[in-house]
Write an enzyme that holds these catalytic residues in place. Structure first.
Site, PDB file in Angstrom:
ATOM      1  N   ASP A 165       0.842  -1.193   0.000  1.00  8.94           N
ATOM      2  CA  ASP A 165       0.000   0.000   0.000  1.00  8.94           C
ATOM      3  C   ASP A 165       0.873   1.237   0.000  1.00  8.94           C
ATOM      4  O   ASP A 165       1.786   1.347   0.821  1.00  8.94           O
ATOM      5  CB  ASP A 165      -0.853   0.045   1.284  1.00  8.94           C
ATOM      6  CG  ASP A 165      -2.083  -0.838   1.187  1.00  8.94           C
ATOM      7  OD1 ASP A 165      -2.257  -1.516   0.162  1.00  8.94           O
ATOM      8  OD2 ASP A 165      -2.863  -0.843   2.164  1.00  8.94           O
TER       9      ASP A 165
ATOM     10  N   GLY B 291      -3.016  -7.422   8.193  1.00  7.78           N
ATOM     11  CA  GLY B 291      -2.317  -7.639   9.454  1.00  7.78           C
ATOM     12  C   GLY B 291      -0.878  -8.092   9.333  1.00  7.78           C
ATOM     13  O   GLY B 291      -0.231  -8.366  10.343  1.00  7.78           O
TER      14      GLY B 291
ATOM     15  N   ARG C 214      -6.297 -20.652   6.883  1.00  6.78           N
ATOM     16  CA  ARG C 214      -6.441 -22.027   7.393  1.00  6.78           C
ATOM     17  C   ARG C 214      -7.797 -22.610   7.020  1.00  6.78           C
ATOM     18  O   ARG C 214      -7.898 -23.764   6.608  1.00  6.78           O
ATOM     19  CB  ARG C 214      -6.277 -22.040   8.914  1.00  6.78           C
ATOM     20  CG  ARG C 214      -4.832 -22.080   9.361  1.00  6.78           C
ATOM     21  CD  ARG C 214      -4.753 -22.567  10.802  1.00  6.78           C
ATOM     22  NE  ARG C 214      -3.399 -22.620  11.291  1.00  6.78           N
ATOM     23  CZ  ARG C 214      -2.583 -23.655  11.113  1.00  6.78           C
ATOM     24  NH1 ARG C 214      -3.000 -24.723  10.459  1.00  6.78           N
ATOM     25  NH2 ARG C 214      -1.356 -23.630  11.572  1.00  6.78           N
TER      26      ARG C 214
ATOM     27  N   GLY D  22      -5.335  -2.885   8.647  1.00  6.39           N
ATOM     28  CA  GLY D  22      -5.043  -1.735   9.483  1.00  6.39           C
ATOM     29  C   GLY D  22      -4.856  -2.052  10.946  1.00  6.39           C
ATOM     30  O   GLY D  22      -4.817  -1.155  11.785  1.00  6.39           O
TER      31      GLY D  22
ATOM     32  N   GLY E  16      -0.238  -3.741   3.895  1.00  4.54           N
ATOM     33  CA  GLY E  16      -0.901  -2.451   3.879  1.00  4.54           C
ATOM     34  C   GLY E  16      -0.204  -1.484   4.791  1.00  4.54           C
ATOM     35  O   GLY E  16       0.836  -0.904   4.460  1.00  4.54           O
ATOM     36  N   SER E  17      -0.748  -1.351   5.974  1.00  3.95           N
ATOM     37  CA  SER E  17      -0.231  -0.368   6.923  1.00  3.95           C
ATOM     38  C   SER E  17       1.121  -0.770   7.488  1.00  3.95           C
ATOM     39  O   SER E  17       1.857   0.063   7.990  1.00  3.95           O
ATOM     40  CB  SER E  17      -1.233  -0.222   8.066  1.00  3.95           C
ATOM     41  OG  SER E  17      -2.546  -0.244   7.562  1.00  3.95           O
TER      42      SER E  17
ATOM     43  N   LYS F  31      -8.210   0.553  -5.146  1.00  5.78           N
ATOM     44  CA  LYS F  31      -9.407  -0.031  -4.545  1.00  5.78           C
ATOM     45  C   LYS F  31     -10.672   0.705  -4.967  1.00  5.78           C
ATOM     46  O   LYS F  31     -10.676   1.924  -5.093  1.00  5.78           O
ATOM     47  CB  LYS F  31      -9.307   0.058  -3.012  1.00  5.78           C
ATOM     48  CG  LYS F  31      -8.235  -0.821  -2.400  1.00  5.78           C
ATOM     49  CD  LYS F  31      -8.272  -0.667  -0.879  1.00  5.78           C
ATOM     50  CE  LYS F  31      -7.041  -1.256  -0.209  1.00  5.78           C
ATOM     51  NZ  LYS F  31      -6.979  -2.727  -0.287  1.00  5.78           N
TER      52      LYS F  31
END
Lengths: 290, 191
Positions: A22, A212, A163, A151, A233-234, A79
């Site tokens: 990102d 995450g 999983r 995030g 991302g973050s 997005k």
């Protein structure tokens, strides 16, 4: 299968073993590219900030996305809101390389996803289980990712989704052919897709991890659980030393099975993003769009 | 006798499948240790797959693979480069082949396309171009093997074979067989 769908699935195949990052500015995009990202996701605010800001979050300004397209030579993704096909049309008009119909933005439609077969540009969609993944593929998605919990810097959701998806795939593989009809009914997907998974033991499109991922170890964990690449991302630009962390995560995805190299990569990365624990979240983005 | 596939990023698994289909043993190279075990196990050829060349170049340099791979190719190791692999062999990257690649020569993903084109010695070959490059300059020693609308999209120079398209994405095994022939020329009766 239509030519375009095949070509779009094949672009995702070229991204395998890579990290999609990102970025919010051309400068960040250049850092990501130099660090070895295989693509960037252009957006105005990274998920951690979207979460903090609250309110309605929408497709980014096309001008901002174009700035990033000019800054780098790797594929640029962006997005749009779930179900917002007008936003997707706009992204197609600026020749985006991949559209992420994303639960990170506020959903525009709480029943229908975009009919992605109507587009020439490819789509990636999030999924928390096999049924969601196959429904998105049926709508025309040519790449799947876990939803994770964007995030947060908390890997637990992405793990849960990966999983679950893998165990559902194993279950389909072990079924006898006559059981597949009932499985298709339960998953609410066409029989042909169920049969493909039964015969091949995998989705018909590339499957990445997302949500995450904050450390090289997180990336390696997702790869070992069957992800074919990773979205971050973050986790990068919310950390102490984005450049170094970006490089480390890229190399961790290549050498996900080599603990000695992973140990080296994990050294001295500075502060990871602070993160929010799963139980502290008020808004579960993964619950958007099933 | 093994063929190495550079597995830093990209579509290396597709090449692996293709070579296995042709009964060839392969080894995935992700780091220097892998490369050394490839060399010590009578490695006879290298495949550089499609993917993102910037990403692969970065990892290759950081893992210390750049120089050893360059030297091996200059020393005659047969190599097949597809798409990003073609770019990586050119003058401004590994600088082993006398070609200059134009990256993203057909634009973004909307410019990706399928084509069936004439390939020297093979006839019509299905060609898949994904955000593909073409060769904009080729030296005298470079044999041009295929063109699309006047642009060079496949070539050979001694031990090096490159295609701008992805032979690993189709069912057609002829490009890989041609590569194996080059491997055999360098190492008679090795396969």
């Amino acid at each position: 299968m239509e030519d375009r769908t095949t070509l779009n699935r094949q672009l995702a195949q070229m991204l395998k073993g890579g990290v999609i990052m990102d970025v919010t500015t051309p400068e960040q995009a250049r850092i990501a590219e130099a660090a070895g990202a295989c693509a960037v996701m252009a957006l105005e605010r990274i998920p951690a900030d979207i979460r903090a800001a609250g309110g309605v979050s929408r497709m980014s300004d096309p001008k901002m996305i174009k700035g990033i397209q000019q800054a780098v030579s790797i594929p640029v993704m962006a997005k749009c809101r779930i179900g917002h096909f007008a936003e997707a049309q706009i992204l197609e008009a600026i020749e985006i390389d991949y559209i992420d119909e994303s639960e990170v933005l506020s959903p525009a439609d709480d029943i229908y996803h975009i009919d992605k077969r109507k587009f020439k540009v490819p789509f990636v969609c999030g999924a928390k289980d096999l049924g969601e993944a196959l429904r998105r593929i049926n709508e025309g998605a040519t790449m799947i990712r876990t939803k994770g919990e964007p995030g947060t810097g908390d890997i637990i959701q992405a793990i849960r989704h990966m999983r679950l998806m893998q165990s559902e795939i194993r279950r389909l593989v072990s079924m006898s052919e006559d059981e597949l009809y009932e499985a298709a009914k339960q998953l609410r997907v066409p029989f042909d897709l169920v049969k493909f998974v039964h015969e091949n033991g995998k989705l018909p499109v590339v499957n990445f991890a997302a949500g995450g991922v904050a450390t090289p170890a997180d990336a390696a964990l997702m790869m070992q659980l069957g992800a074919e690449g990773v979205f971050v991302g973050s986790g990068i630009f919310k950390s102490g030393n984005p450049e170094k962390r970006a490089q480390a995560i890229v190399k961790a995805v290549t050498n996900y099975n080599n603990p000695a190299i992973l140990a080296e990569l994990s050294e001295d990365l500075g502060e990871a993003m602070v993160g929010i624990n799963e139980s502290e979240i008020e808004l579960l983005m993964a619950e958007r769009g099933k | 006798m093994k063929i190495a596939i550079l597995a830093l990023q990209g579509a290396f698994a597709e090449h692996e499948q293709m070579l296995h289909l042709l009964g060839v043993e392969t080894i995935l190279v992700r780091n220097l240790d892998d490369w050394q075990s490839f060399l010590s196990s009578n490695g006879v050829g290298l495949v550089i797959p499609g993917g993102e060349s910037t990403s692969m170049m970065r990892i290759m340099r950081d893992e210390g693979l750049f120089e050893p791979i360059r030297e091996a190719i200059l020393g005659g190791l047969p190599v097949l480069g597809t798409c990003a692999g073609l770019i990586m062999l050119d003058r401004i990257h590994l600088d082993v082949m006398d070609i200059l690649a134009k990256r993203n020569a057909y634009g973004r993903q909307l410019g990706s396309f399928n084509y069936e084109g004439e390939f020297k010695g093979l006839g019509k070959v299905p060609m898949t171009f994904i955000r593909a490059p073409y060769i904009e300059e080729a030296g005298h020693d470079v044999e041009i093997l295929a063109t699309v609308e006047g642009k060079i999209i496949a070539a050979r120079q001694k031990n090096m074979l490159v295609t701008a398209f992805h032979p690993e994405l189709t069912d057609d095994t002829r490009i890989h067989k041609l590569f194996l022939k080059i491997v055999e020329e360098g190492h008679p009766s090795s396969l």
